[in-house]
Motif scaffolding. Structure first.
Motif, PDB file in Angstrom:
ATOM      1  N   ARG A 100      61.326  43.145  -3.788  1.00 21.37           N
ATOM      2  CA  ARG A 100      61.026  42.762  -5.180  1.00 21.37           C
ATOM      3  C   ARG A 100      59.572  43.089  -5.500  1.00 21.37           C
ATOM      4  N   MET A 123      69.195  34.174  -6.052  1.00 24.80           N
ATOM      5  CA  MET A 123      68.354  33.146  -5.451  1.00 24.80           C
ATOM      6  C   MET A 123      67.151  32.897  -6.340  1.00 24.80           C
ATOM      7  N   ASN A 127      65.520  37.363 -11.022  1.00 24.93           N
ATOM      8  CA  ASN A 127      66.347  38.517 -10.660  1.00 24.93           C
ATOM      9  C   ASN A 127      67.675  38.538 -11.419  1.00 24.93           C
ATOM     10  N   CYS A 168      72.095  38.808   7.054  1.00 25.61           N
ATOM     11  CA  CYS A 168      71.816  38.320   5.691  1.00 25.61           C
ATOM     12  C   CYS A 168      72.316  36.889   5.524  1.00 25.61           C
ATOM     13  N   CYS A 171      70.386  33.559   5.671  1.00 25.03           N
ATOM     14  CA  CYS A 171      69.734  32.994   4.482  1.00 25.03           C
ATOM     15  C   CYS A 171      70.691  32.815   3.307  1.00 25.03           C
ATOM     16  N   HIS A 172      71.681  33.725   3.160  1.00 22.97           N
ATOM     17  CA  HIS A 172      72.528  33.682   1.963  1.00 22.97           C
ATOM     18  C   HIS A 172      73.863  32.985   2.206  1.00 22.97           C
ATOM     19  N   TYR A 186      63.122  28.127  -2.874  1.00 27.35           N
ATOM     20  CA  TYR A 186      64.151  28.516  -3.853  1.00 27.35           C
ATOM     21  C   TYR A 186      65.178  27.426  -4.127  1.00 27.35           C
TER      22      TYR A 186
END
Ligand code: HEC
Length: 323
Positions: A100, A123, A127, A168, A171-172, A186
């Motif tokens: 980002r 998140m 975005n 991934c 975290c997701h 977040y």
């Protein structure tokens, strides 16, 4: 009603104009296709660069920067035992955060192509997808489309899906197992709940389209314009020299012949087997002139003979009268 038609030259110019317009249209669409493919290739290059950058960060786990507290995930402070009062702070950035920031740096740069990452479940609320990105996410959501693109206003927009792998999901995946620093920054509501293999989101690329006509100079250089002009002149010259001028000559010959005047049909040197239609017409006209001349000669002879006969007859009559 007698037909009144335009001259061949006018008809030909009209047809030539139609051909040029049709060719122009075809050329425009071909150019547009090539340009679209070029824009797509540019967008694919951007996506590949973003992915490569993300991979580089991921291969390093996270990147750590010193003294940049603007945005970061984790933080460690290192104290040199020799200078216990001067702690050095390191801040970590994960791939998405680094991407980002990369995206923001590109957005602020002079690069015409911009990109960002977005998802149906973001998140970071910054975005959030725009309307094109929502359409793209819906289109790639079925896990079947490898890319999606549209022309929106003056922009060429391109999206490529990114998929979650096991790393991934740390975290997701489930918010309860996500790293504390992620939750801290977040919250636990957004960007979680994904499974391995899910569409994580898209890398969305925006490239401003150039007007094909305002850029006409780059398409039509001097040489191209001269070449087109020369080819048109060549066609016009051909039609004039090889069709119109000979047809006019033969017409005036035929007119003379029809009036009984002597016409000089320039057929000398033409091969009687010539494949050229105008040559054949000239030869035929020549034959016609010859036969016409012969016929006239015969007619004149017969006329003379007839006049002779009349004179003889008159003399005879006169003699008879005297007797
Ligand atoms: C260390 C935790 C972590 C890992 C591992 C991680 N992400 Fe993220 N991801 C984040 C954070 C934090 C953000 C929000 C970054 C920001 O502020 O823009 C994010 C954002 C995103 C976004 C942008 C949309 C949004 O949610 O804001 C996508 C897409 C994304 N991640 C996909 C992935 C994919 C694919 C992988 C694996 C290759 C991955 N992430 C691995 C933490 C992580």
């Amino acid at each position: 009603m007698a037909k009144k038609r335009l001259s061949i030259s006018v008809q030909f110019l009209v047809i030539l104009a139609i051909i040029m317009v049709l060719n122009g249209v075809v050329f425009y669409y071909m150019l547009k296709n090539v340009y679209q493919q070029e824009l797509k290739a540019q967008a694919q290059t951007v996506v590949a660069n973003v992915e490569a950058f993300g991979t580089w960060v991921a291969n390093n786990g996270r990147v750590w920067v010193k003294d940049n507290p603007k945005s970061y995930l984790g933080k460690v402070s290192v104290v040199d035992p020799e200078f216990p009062s001067q702690a050095i702070h390191f801040y970590s950035k994960n791939p998405a955060l680094a991407q980002r920031e990369f995206s923001e740096t590109v957005a602020a740069s002079s690069s015409p192509a911009k990109f960002r990452m977005t998802s149906t479940n973001v998140m970071n609320p910054n975005n959030a997808p725009d309307s094109f990105e929502r359409r793209a996410l819906a289109a790639v959501g079925g896990n079947t489309l490898a890319e999606y693109f549209e022309v929106v206003g003056n922009d060429y927009r391109y999206a490529k899906p990114v998929y979650h792998n096991a790393s991934c999901i740390a975290c997701h995946g489930d918010a309860s197992t996500a790293p504390a620093d992620v939750i801290e920054r977040y919250g636990r509501n957004n960007g979680f709940g994904f499974k391995e293999g899910d569409v994580a989101g898209i890398i969305s690329v925006t490239i401003p389209q150039r007007n094909l006509f305002s850029g006409a100079v780059s398409v039509f250089g001097l040489i191209e314009v001269l070449a087109i002009g020369a080819s048109v002149l060549l066609i016009l010259w051909f039609v004039r020299q090889r069709i119109i001028v000979p047809v006019r000559t033969i017409t005036s010959m035929a007119e003379k012949i029809s009036k009984g005047e002597s016409a000089d049909v320039a057929s000398i040197g033409i091969d009687s087997n010539s494949k050229n239609e105008i040559d054949q017409l000239t030869l035929a006209t020549n034959r016609m002139a010859t036969s016409f001349g012969l016929a006239m000669k015969k007619m004149n002879e017969s006329r003379k003979a007839a006049q002779q006969a009349i004179r003889v007859a008159k003399t005879l009559k006169a003699q008879q009268g005297k007797e």
